[in-house]
Design an enzyme around this catalytic site. Structure first.
Site, PDB file in Angstrom:
ATOM      1  N   LYS A 195      44.074  37.063  49.922  1.00 29.66           N
ATOM      2  CA  LYS A 195      43.538  37.168  48.562  1.00 29.66           C
ATOM      3  C   LYS A 195      42.822  35.863  48.209  1.00 29.66           C
ATOM      4  CE  LYS A 195      45.125  38.360  43.857  1.00 29.66           C
ATOM      5  NZ  LYS A 195      46.310  38.634  43.011  1.00 29.66           N
ATOM      6  N   SER A 255      45.630  42.839  40.324  1.00 23.57           N
ATOM      7  CA  SER A 255      44.453  42.052  40.661  1.00 23.57           C
ATOM      8  C   SER A 255      44.211  41.923  42.166  1.00 23.57           C
ATOM      9  CB  SER A 255      44.606  40.646  40.059  1.00 23.57           C
ATOM     10  OG  SER A 255      45.701  39.966  40.651  1.00 23.57           O
ATOM     11  N   SER A 281      50.408  42.751  40.104  1.00 21.46           N
ATOM     12  CA  SER A 281      49.157  42.654  40.857  1.00 21.46           C
ATOM     13  C   SER A 281      49.217  43.030  42.330  1.00 21.46           C
ATOM     14  CB  SER A 281      48.592  41.238  40.743  1.00 21.46           C
ATOM     15  OG  SER A 281      48.032  41.058  39.478  1.00 21.46           O
TER      16      SER A 281
END
Lengths: 466, 444
Positions: free
Chosen positions: B48, B123, B147
């Site tokens: 990420k 996210s 997330s």
């Protein structure tokens, strides 16, 4: 009408730890700018603070010195504000739970109340050059202890003595370099003068005080200024002033704005750290000796007078060296007088702050004084010794240059013959004549004889002659 | 794909480009090759974009970090590299971790690979998509509110959020430090265990990481006698009877296999406080944590007459509106006059919420529900934040989402909660449940 003075002090003390408060960068300010920095000190994303255990240890020593109550749960807070010297956008400090609180410190019998002692990190240093400003991050993250008194000090001299005495204690605790001129110690002074004994009056903060003598001048001036205003019936407003060295006055920096809101919050990247009772105890037990304790010891064990001991202790480097040298000689007073005389002058003249010479060499040298070497000989050796040169050859030369017994006796014969009047004086009970004769022998031998030996021989000869 | 499954780099890259053209899940490729030859040498991992990889741009979905290249590896990246793993790429995400849709990134939205008209969830949008589309067997992600688990549910992958502190956060851009948790997505529970085994552990660089020794795991552990609670409050929010039925069918299967299943309800008046409390705390921490994003030392740099003006310019252009809104709310709740009635109150209620959540585990080992109340909504549809997922962040307790079912070709996940440090136990039971789900799938 009477004026009541209230003085409070906030002292920031740079801790002399190896690394910074929350990063692994070395804690060294006097280095190439931006050379002692870690990713955290620049506020790079993803970096996290780690608490410097040594800084906590030093903080605990300071709390102990100031008789503070210690919070065994070490907690940090964030003080949020935007400034170019604050890369993270917040300073990690201890707003809500200081390491120590409610302490006191005695200054000449005056008990100064310590509100709190807390740990925090320093900001970066801004360097203004012409129209540009540079930032040196070496200081960013430097460990600091802030010591806050209440406003109960009512005389400038007590405030100054508090700083002088406390800084010396901190130096002996080995927690700071303690040099105000280098910014190791920074003091903000709050002073207010009122006519009402029950109120504190309007707080005026004075910044930029870099020495104790300036602190005295700033306080004297500020008290005078406020008193005059009060006498004229003018109200004093809360403000921040700066001490100006050239005019020796305080000048207005800014009027008290609406207090800045620092949006404090508990530092979420550092968990509550429980300070172990036995760890705190071991720190207390291993505390270095404080000046007052050393003075007693120097008096008791080494025969220095209190005045001499106090004189010596006012400079830690000299005290440390004294304690090293006396391992090799028991002539404590001689060591003291050389340290306070030739050695201290040499340090001053050559801007030296440390004594890293071999203490044994000086100890041995002083042992030879008055037997193999004269005091003057020893003084001759001191400078090359301080300059780290070998003095073995010099000592040998001085020793061999000393007059042998025969020539010394011949010389004494000659002096006695030439000074019949003094001999007669001595016989008539004027002891002072002996000193004169010793001086004459010393003069004729051009210092190559030992005054003590000369004294002894002369005494014997004069007594014989009676 | 599974961990340790061999595949040549060309095939992987082809797959990535295919995925990228449909979903926009990748923000940058890592060019550096890891030459360490160890057990993980054949494993390609996606990371990420809020996790630092030395030498590779790191934007965390925010324009303010435009041009920023980390000088160091995050601890989790370092651990992977030391085992020989290859860091393949950085994945798209909602700006700075703020968002659960995958739609608010300066690199553009991430689309759902099952239906590109739907959101990916966020996210950690890109990480979920890359595992879902067989580009990588493992993608690192972070979970501050949900997330990891929301995108895992919408993309039909395993999403694991361990107990707070079990995986180091060093090198991960902090959003809300007291809740930020590093975790990951995999295609199955066994791989999740392998990843956890490697990534967990105390890190001297992260004082909030915890020195908790790794427990052993028994994949043949039966679910006989396991006490599992059904979180009623979460199920109440599921409107589709088909999803509800599927969930209760599974619970019945578990019961048949000897598990003790009971319905529990978290006090609804407290459940209603989860979202506001979460928002106050996360926004407050965020506004302080993101103060370093000022354009002075790295990232987007705007000029100004003085540093304050320069910072204002950079932040004005660098942050999107939703982020600005959250930062302002955070600052507001920390102001002296508001602290007490907003921030400190939220902290107090947080303690209360966690104590009550803990009580559920006094009696039960696990809590089950659906991760999301439905499949991923269409981009133009409203996304309803499943607030119950945030209980795992407020408490720091472990949680995971595993592929459960699908509707009109789009997946949704099953969610498990466990008590603090029950990560290993949770993985064990998830393995058994995964087997039951798979067996059923194969039968039908």
């Amino acid at each position: 009408m009477n004026h009541y003075v209230h003085i409070g002090l906030e002292m920031h003390c740079e801790l002399s730890t190896q690394s910074k408060m929350f990063s692994h960068a070395p804690a060294k300010t006097i280095k190439e700018p931006n050379s002692c920095v870690d990713l955290l000190d620049f506020g790079f994303p993803g970096t996290l603070p780690t608490v410097n255990k040594k800084a906590v240890e030093y903080g605990l020593l300071i709390c102990d010195l100031l008789h503070c109550e210690i919070d065994k749960n070490l907690r940090f807070d964030r003080k949020n504000y935007t400034y170019a010297d604050l890369p993270k956008g917040y300073q990690i400090t201890q707003q809500n739970h200081p390491l120590g609180k409610n302490g006191h410190y005695l200054v000449h019998g005056n008990k100064i109340h310590i509100q709190k002692v807390h740990l925090e990190e320093d900001t970066a240093k801004m360097i203004h050059k012409q129209d540009q400003t540079y930032i040196d991050f070496n200081r960013c993250g430097y460990p600091l202890v802030e010591i806050v008194t209440d406003a109960s000090i009512n005389r400038p001299d007590i405030a100054c003595e508090y700083v002088r005495s406390l800084v010396l204690d901190l130096i002996y605790l080995q927690v700071t370099e303690g040099k105000m001129e280098n910014g190791n110690i920074r003091c903000d002074v709050n002073v207010s003068v009122t006519k009402n004994p029950d109120s504190l009056g309007s707080k005026v903060e004075i910044k930029n005080i870099n020495s104790i003598s300036n602190m005295k001048r700033a306080l004297d001036h500020e008290i005078k200024r406020q008193s005059e205003l009060l006498d004229q019936g003018i109200e004093i407003s809360e403000q921040t002033r700066r001490y100006d060295e050239t005019s020796k006055t305080t000048v207005l920096l800014r009027k008290k704005e609406t207090a800045r809101d620092y949006r404090y919050l508990p530092e979420p990247n550092i968990p509550v750290i429980h300070l172990d009772e036995s760890w705190i105890r071991s720190i207390r037990e291993n505390r270095p000796m404080l000046p007052d304790e050393l003075i007693l010891m120097l008096n008791d064990q080494y025969g220095l007078s209190f005045q001499q001991a106090e004189q010596l202790v006012s400079q830690k480097e000299l005290t440390d060296f004294f304690l090293k040298v006396i391992k090799y000689t028991d002539r404590y007073l001689d060591v003291f007088s050389f340290l306070m005389g030739d050695i201290r002058s040499w340090m001053k003249e050559n801007h030296r702050e440390i004594l890293d010479q071999d203490p044994k060499v000086l100890g041995d040298l002083i042992c030879k004084m008055d037997s193999k070497l004269s005091r003057q000989d020893v003084r001759t050796c001191i400078i090359p010794y301080l300059e780290h040169r070998s003095i073995d050859a010099l000592i040998e030369k001085l020793e061999s240059a000393k007059m042998d017994d025969l020539s010394l006796n011949l010389l004494i014969d000659q002096v006695l013959k030439e000074n019949q009047k003094s001999v007669a004086d001595y016989k008539n009970g004027r002891d002072r004549a002996l000193g004169y004769l010793v001086g004459q022998v010393m003069k004729c031998s051009k210092g190559r004889s030992d005054p003590k030996i000369v004294h002894d021989i002369l005494l014997k000869r004069l007594e014989e002659a009676v | 794909m599974r961990l340790f499954e061999k595949r040549d780099i060309q095939t992987i890259m082809e797959q990535c480009h295919k995925t990228q053209s449909r979903t926009n899940a990748i923000v940058s490729f890592v060019h550096e090759k890891n030459n360490i030859k160890k057990d993980w040498s054949d494993v390609y991992v996606a990371v990420k974009d809020n996790i630092s990889v030395k030498g590779t741009p790191c934007m965390a979905g925010s324009k303010i970090l435009n041009g920023y290249i980390p000088l160091y590896d995050a601890t989790v990246v370092k651990k992977l590299k030391e085992k020989g793993a290859q860091i393949l790429c950085k994945t798209n995400m909602d700006e700075l971790g703020m968002g659960a849709t995958g739609q608010n990134s300066c690199c553009g939205p991430t689309f759902n690979p099952y239906d590109v008209q739907r959101i990916s969830g966020g996210s950690s949008s890109g990480s979920a998509v890359l595992v879902a589309t067989d580009c990588v067997p493992l993608a690192l992600a972070t979970d501050t509110g949900d997330s990891i688990r929301v995108p895992a549910s919408y993309n039909g992958v395993v999403g694991f959020k361990p107990t707070y502190g079990r995986i180091s956060r060093y090198g991960v851009i902090s959003y809300a430090s007291s809740m930020d948790t590093v975790g990951f997505m995999t295609t199955c529970i066994e791989d999740a265990w392998r990843a956890f085994e490697l990534l967990q552990g105390y890190d001297p660089n992260d004082m909030t990481s915890i020195d908790h020794s790794l427990g052993s795991i028994n994949f043949s552990q039966s679910i006989q006698g396991k006490k599992i609670g059904i979180l009623k409050n979460a199920l109440d929010q599921v409107t589709d009877p088909e999803l509800k039925k599927k969930f209760y069918d599974l619970m019945n299967d578990l019961r048949r296999q000897g598990a003790i299943i009971q319905e529990v309800r978290y006090p609804q008046e407290l459940m209603d406080l989860v979202l506001p409390v979460y928002q106050v705390i996360s926004n407050s921490e965020a506004c302080s944590n993101f103060a370093h994003l000022d354009g002075i030392r790295f990232g987007l740099q705007k000029s100004g007459l003085n540093y304050k003006e320069a910072i204002t310019q950079s932040r004005t252009e660098g942050f999107s509106f939703p982020v600005k809104r959250r930062l302002l709310l955070g600052a507001y709740s920390l102001y002296e006059e508001n602290q007490h009635r907003i921030y400190q109150k939220a902290q107090k209620i947080r303690r209360l919420l966690v104590d009550e959540f803990q009580k559920l585990f006094d009696d039960l080992e696990f809590l089950a529900c659906l991760t999301t109340t439905d499949i991923a909504p269409k981009i133009e549809e409203e996304f309803i934040d499943p607030s119950y997922l945030k209980l795992a962040n407020l408490s720091g307790f472990p949680a995971l989402s595993l592929p459960f079912g699908s509707k009109i070709g789009c997946p949704y996940g099953l969610h498990l909660f466990a008590g603090a440090f029950q990560d290993e136990k949770m993985i064990e039971i998830a393995y058994q449940i995964e087997k039951i789900i798979d067996d059923k799938e194969n039968l039908s």
